[in-house]
Enzyme design. Structure first.
Site, PDB file in Angstrom:
ATOM      1  N   SER A 142      -4.941 -22.415  -6.155  1.00  0.00           N
ATOM      2  CA  SER A 142      -3.695 -21.717  -6.506  1.00  0.00           C
ATOM      3  C   SER A 142      -3.784 -20.230  -6.223  1.00  0.00           C
ATOM      4  O   SER A 142      -4.741 -19.561  -6.617  1.00  0.00           O
ATOM      5  CB  SER A 142      -3.394 -21.876  -7.998  1.00  0.00           C
ATOM      6  OG  SER A 142      -3.229 -23.218  -8.312  1.00  0.00           O
ATOM      7  N   MET A 172      -8.065 -27.324 -13.229  1.00  0.00           N
ATOM      8  CA  MET A 172      -7.436 -28.651 -13.149  1.00  0.00           C
ATOM      9  C   MET A 172      -7.679 -29.344 -11.811  1.00  0.00           C
ATOM     10  O   MET A 172      -6.851 -30.152 -11.368  1.00  0.00           O
ATOM     11  CB  MET A 172      -5.927 -28.507 -13.403  1.00  0.00           C
ATOM     12  CG  MET A 172      -5.588 -27.833 -14.723  1.00  0.00           C
ATOM     13  SD  MET A 172      -3.836 -27.527 -14.903  1.00  0.00           S
ATOM     14  CE  MET A 172      -3.826 -26.406 -16.330  1.00  0.00           C
ATOM     15  N   SER A 173      -8.794 -29.044 -11.170  1.00  0.00           N
ATOM     16  CA  SER A 173      -9.056 -29.660  -9.848  1.00  0.00           C
ATOM     17  C   SER A 173     -10.553 -29.705  -9.586  1.00  0.00           C
ATOM     18  O   SER A 173     -11.369 -29.643 -10.497  1.00  0.00           O
ATOM     19  CB  SER A 173      -8.371 -28.824  -8.750  1.00  0.00           C
ATOM     20  OG  SER A 173      -8.981 -27.553  -8.648  1.00  0.00           O
TER      21      SER A 173
HETATM   22  N1  HPA Z   1      -6.965 -23.411 -17.699  1.00  0.00           N
HETATM   23  C1  HPA Z   1      -6.894 -24.458 -16.837  1.00  0.00           C
HETATM   24  N2  HPA Z   1      -6.663 -24.310 -15.540  1.00  0.00           N
HETATM   25  C2  HPA Z   1      -6.502 -23.062 -15.072  1.00  0.00           C
HETATM   26  C3  HPA Z   1      -6.559 -21.936 -15.906  1.00  0.00           C
HETATM   27  C4  HPA Z   1      -6.800 -22.133 -17.288  1.00  0.00           C
HETATM   28  O1  HPA Z   1      -6.877 -21.172 -18.092  1.00  0.00           O
HETATM   29  N3  HPA Z   1      -6.358 -20.837 -15.121  1.00  0.00           N
HETATM   30  C5  HPA Z   1      -6.184 -21.310 -13.848  1.00  0.00           C
HETATM   31  N4  HPA Z   1      -6.267 -22.642 -13.819  1.00  0.00           N
END
Ligand code: HPA
Length: 279
Positions: free
Chosen positions: A32, A216-217
């Site tokens: 991201s 999350m990946s």
């Molecule tokens: N938590 C989970 N996924 C993420 C976060 C977070 O704080 N920041 C960027 N991806």
């Protein structure tokens, strides 16, 4: 479709091969806010994910959804500009199809990046963390991408995961960062499903079990990469503090994740370029 087979992988790989003359050996997955990294690729050939059969398309802002194939520091690279996530509703096998396809195309080394929340109190937004190891919470909870029949031509039923993140590549990455005048953090990445960010109690749990950065990946992709015998370097861009003891006004937003991601790009690019020079 849940069960990805050789046929799906070959159909996708053949489609990619028909759309590019490049034959990449290094894969790069952009997390991201890190899309702009692909702009540096020379003689790029661009393939939208929608043109590749079976390829999972991300619906999340900050993920472009295309392959950029070309040259970077003399290496032929294939860049995934955006990735699909489990929380979007795809199966783990679908999410990891791109890794299988990269392997089928001849890729032997992958650099996997992500945006992550820094749980370790020493970490600040804007830091880069080399991933030394991971805890695949989604995987150990049952959603391991290797669940289901094993195709022995892709890798062994019970792949070793003792050194998931290549020690030599990590060493090189540290040296590259130092020679560019900055330091890399290093730590354990915790892969959670999302899409909700973590509660303070969840963050205290993650901290207690040894997670330095949460996202999350990545871990599921790395399981498949290692299953296929690829060398892996993982880099988290710490885009926000994931604070187990938040203040009353603390919030975490996707906008913050994307914004900090942008700022980290020059350092991340320096590490990736330096690494490619030394591969
Ligand atoms: N938590 C989970 N996924 C993420 C976060 C977070 O704080 N920041 C960027 N991806």
């Amino acid at each position: 479709m849940d069960n990805i087979t050789q046929t799906h992988i070959q159909e996708a790989a053949t489609a990619v091969q028909q759309m590019t003359a490049h034959r990449p050996s290094v894969g790069l997955v952009l997390g991201s806010g890190l899309n702009a990294l692909a702009d540096a690729v020379e003689n790029p050939e661009i393939i939208p994910y929608t043109k590749i059969p079976h390829w999972p398309v991300s619906t999340v802002s900050g993920h472009s959804g295309r392959l950029v194939i070309g040259l970077l520091e003399g290496q032929t690279v294939i860049v995934q500009q955006g990735r699909a996530h489990f929380y979007e509703g795809y199966s783990m096998q679908q999410i990891t199809l791109p890794m299988r396809v990269m392997r089928a195309l001849g890729v032997t080394t992958v650099i996997v990046t992500n945006a992550a929340g820094g749980i370790n109190s020493e970490f600040n937004p804007g830091d880069l963390m080399l991933i030394s190891d991971h805890i695949n919470f989604v995987g150990i909870g049952g959603y391991n991408p290797l669940r289901g029949p094993n195709d022995d031509t892709l890798g062994p039923r019970f792949p070793d995961m003792t050194h998931p993140y290549d020690p030599e590549l990590r060493q090189i990455a540290h040296e590259v960062a130092r020679s560019n005048g900055f330091a890399l953090q290093e730590g354990v990445y915790g892969h959670v499903a999302g899409p909700s960010f973590e509660t303070p109690a969840e963050l205290r749990f993650l901290r207690t079990v040894g997670v330095d950065a949460v996202g999350m990946s990545t871990a599921s992709e790395v399981v498949v990469a290692r299953h296929g015998g690829m060398r892996v370097l993982g880099i988290s861009s710490i885009t926000n503090k994931a604070d187990p003891d938040p203040k009353p006004d603390t919030v975490v937003t996707h906008a913050e994740v994307l914004e900090t991601g942008q700022q980290i790009i020059p350092h991340l690019m320096a590490v990736i370029r330096g690494l490619l020079q030394r591969l």
